[in-house]
Every structure is written in structure tokens, then in C-alpha cells.
Scaffold this motif. Structure first.
Motif, short mmCIF file in Angstrom:
data_model
loop_
_atom_site.label_atom_id
_atom_site.label_comp_id
_atom_site.label_asym_id
_atom_site.label_seq_id
_atom_site.Cartn_x
_atom_site.Cartn_y
_atom_site.Cartn_z
N ASN A 243 0.82 -1.21 0.00
CA ASN A 243 0.00 0.00 0.00
C ASN A 243 0.85 1.27 0.00
O ASN A 243 0.35 2.35 -0.28
N THR A 244 2.15 1.13 0.29
CA THR A 244 3.03 2.31 0.32
C THR A 244 3.07 2.99 -1.04
O THR A 244 3.04 4.22 -1.14
N ARG A 247 -0.04 5.00 -1.65
CA ARG A 247 -0.04 6.27 -0.92
C ARG A 247 0.89 7.27 -1.58
O ARG A 247 0.65 8.48 -1.54
N ASN A 250 -1.04 8.74 -4.31
CA ASN A 250 -2.02 9.66 -3.75
C ASN A 250 -1.40 11.04 -3.48
O ASN A 250 -2.03 12.08 -3.73
N GLN A 251 -0.17 11.05 -2.99
CA GLN A 251 0.51 12.32 -2.74
C GLN A 251 0.86 13.04 -4.05
O GLN A 251 0.71 14.26 -4.15
#
Length: 285
Positions: A243-244, A247, A250-251
Motif C-alpha cells: 500500500n506504500t 499512498r 495519492n501524494q
């Protein structure tokens, strides 16, 4: 400092990485121009709509375009990565994945006939997928969710085809002597990267990997019996860290100029993604 501009600490980190001015008449203040670039990719506005506080928009665009062609942002990103690696701040549990970005209608109007110029691809990294005109960002990030390598392709390009070129773009220089570090300790990817050829490539480079096997691949291996070989190793606890990379995407897509592609050329759009990645690193070191 205004909204969507560099903080004092971020500028102190980035200022030494910006090329110094050559001979000739004095150019516009570096911090003001770079703030204009950051504002542009943060908000997604047209270059012509940049606020007047950043100076003439054409000066900001010209500088950005020059930096994009010369690879200035890529070199600056590698220097920050080198400093972090020397301090032991990079988690080499690398994750790879891709994301689709819709291309605005203005980005498709390249107006070029007869192919590309320089390193610009003929297709400008634009393709047609189910979402229309799209670009795909292939990303490799470290265990703390910071970009290590970026690769742009048309939106319909399969992830597995781009896995090897993406990993070969990981190149973290040493602060002293020695070759740049190009090999992760371990790599995590989803089923899209589950191919025998890619697994063989990772084993040859000595890269441990956690990639789930597709159901049809499992069945094919079982049908072959002993000739099918052993099942691929898979550690669920390690895979939960995948999931890193999500994320990290997402950033990056928090920048409106990244979430939607407005740039006409792949060179400029990749420079925008690299600048956004540079800001993510500047916040974390």
C-alpha cells in the motif's frame, strides 16, 4: 511564503541544486521562478494564467522547459536521494506499480508533424485506453513512499512490459567513490508483474521479490506436473506493505497538474512529475 510555494527549509535544500546563471544580463530571481513552477503544477493553471507575482509567465515557462530538456530536476532528485542514502535514510524495500492519468484535450494538440525532437517519444506518451486519451505513470518508490524512478508510457501499455525498464531507471549516486546503487534489497509488486521472464530477470540480478502468482499460472504449473517447477515464494506479511506505493501515488496526484495531464510533450510532463517527487523528498529529509 504564500499558499503553494516553497517553505524556507525546502528552498534551502533545493537552492544548491538549481543551476547557476551564466554570463549575460541578470536573470529573474531563482526562488520566484521556481515558486511559479510549483504553483503551476500544484494548481494546474495555464502558463499564461500564472499570477503576476512570479514575473512574466513566458520567463517561468522558458526556464521550466529548459530544465526539462536538460534533465535538471532529474539530477536534483538524484542528488537528494544520494544524500538520503548516505545517511541510511532510504528503505530499499522497493515497490512498483502504475497509475492512469487522463490527458486534457489541450495536451493532445502537439501540432508536430514528422516525429519527435531529441529524446521526445513519437507518441508523446499519449495513448487511448478505456478512459480516452491517457498517460500511464510507472513508479518505483522506497519503503517510505518516496519516488525512486519514474517512467511514462501511453495509457494502454501493459505494466509487465515496463517493469524491467522501470527498475533500470533506479540510479542513486554515491556521495563518495563507487558506482550508483541500482539494485533494491527486495521488491514488491502486484499480479500484473507476475511473469516467468520478469522473475528470471529479478533472480539474475539477485533481487528478492514478493509477487503473487496469477490463478491461470498456478493451474498451468499444476497441469505440467513435475515439469511445472516449484511454486513461486510469497510472503503475505511483506506483501501487505504494498500500500506504500498507492499512498505515494495519492501524494503525487495531490498536485492538480499531475492528476490531469495538461503538458503537450512527455518531456515536460515527466519534468513536472519529477519536480513533484522532488518536493516529496524535500519534505521528508
Amino acid at each position: 511564503m504564500r499558499r503553494h510555494e516553497l517553505t524556507g527549509s525546502e528552498w534551502e535544500l533545493l537552492a544548491p541544486l538549481i543551476p547557476s546563471a551564466g554570463r549575460g544580463r541578470p536573470r529573474a530571481e531563482d526562488r520566484r521562478v521556481v515558486n511559479g513552477m510549483v504553483y503551476k503544477i500544484r494548481t494546474g493553471v495555464s502558463w499564461r494564467d500564472l499570477p503576476e507575482r512570479y514575473g512574466p509567465w513566458k520567463s517561468v515557462y522558458t526556464r521550466f522547459r529548459r530544465y526539462a530538456i536538460d534533465g535538471v530536476f532529474t539530477q536534483a532528485l538524484q542528488q537528494i536521494q544520494a544524500q538520503a542514502d548516505a545517511a541510511g535514510d532510504i528503505d530499499w524495500l522497493v515497490q512498483i506499480d502504475s497509475t492512469i492519468v487522463r490527458a486534457h484535450q489541450h495536451s493532445a494538440a502537439t501540432g508536430r508533424k514528422g516525429g519527435s525532437i531529441g529524446d521526445e517519444p513519437d507518441d508523446h506518451a499519449l495513448g487511448r485506453s478505456r478512459g480516452g486519451l491517457t498517460t500511464k505513470i510507472h513508479l518505483a518508490c522506497d519503503g517510505r513512499g518516496r519516488p525512486l524512478a519514474i517512467l511514462l508510457t501511453p495509457g494502454q501499455r501493459h505494466d509487465g512490459v515496463c517493469a524491467q525498464p522501470l527498475l533500470e531507471r533506479i540510479r542513486v549516486p554515491r556521495t563518495g567513490q563507487g558506482r550508483p546503487r541500482c539494485r533494491p534489497n527486495h521488491m514488491i509488486a502486484d499480479k500484473a508483474y507476475s511473469s516467468r521472464g520478469f522473475r528470471v530477470y529479478l533472480r539474475r540480478r539477485g533481487i528478492g521479490h514478493t509477487i503473487p502468482e496469477k490463478n491461470d499460472q498456478k493451474q498451468h504449473r499444476r497441469n505440467r506436473g513435475r515439469r511445472g517447477g516449484r511454486p513461486a515464494g510469497f510472503d503475505l506479511e511483506i506483501y501487505r506493505r504494498r500500500n506504500t506505493v498507492e499512498r505515494c501515488f495519492n501524494q503525487l496526484k495531490g498536485f492538480r497538474g499531475i492528476a490531469t495531464r495538461y503538458e503537450k510533450t512527455a518531456t515536460s510532463y515527466e519534468a513536472a512529475v519529477t519536480l513533484a517527487s522532488l518536493l516529496l523528498w524535500a519534505r521528508s529529509v
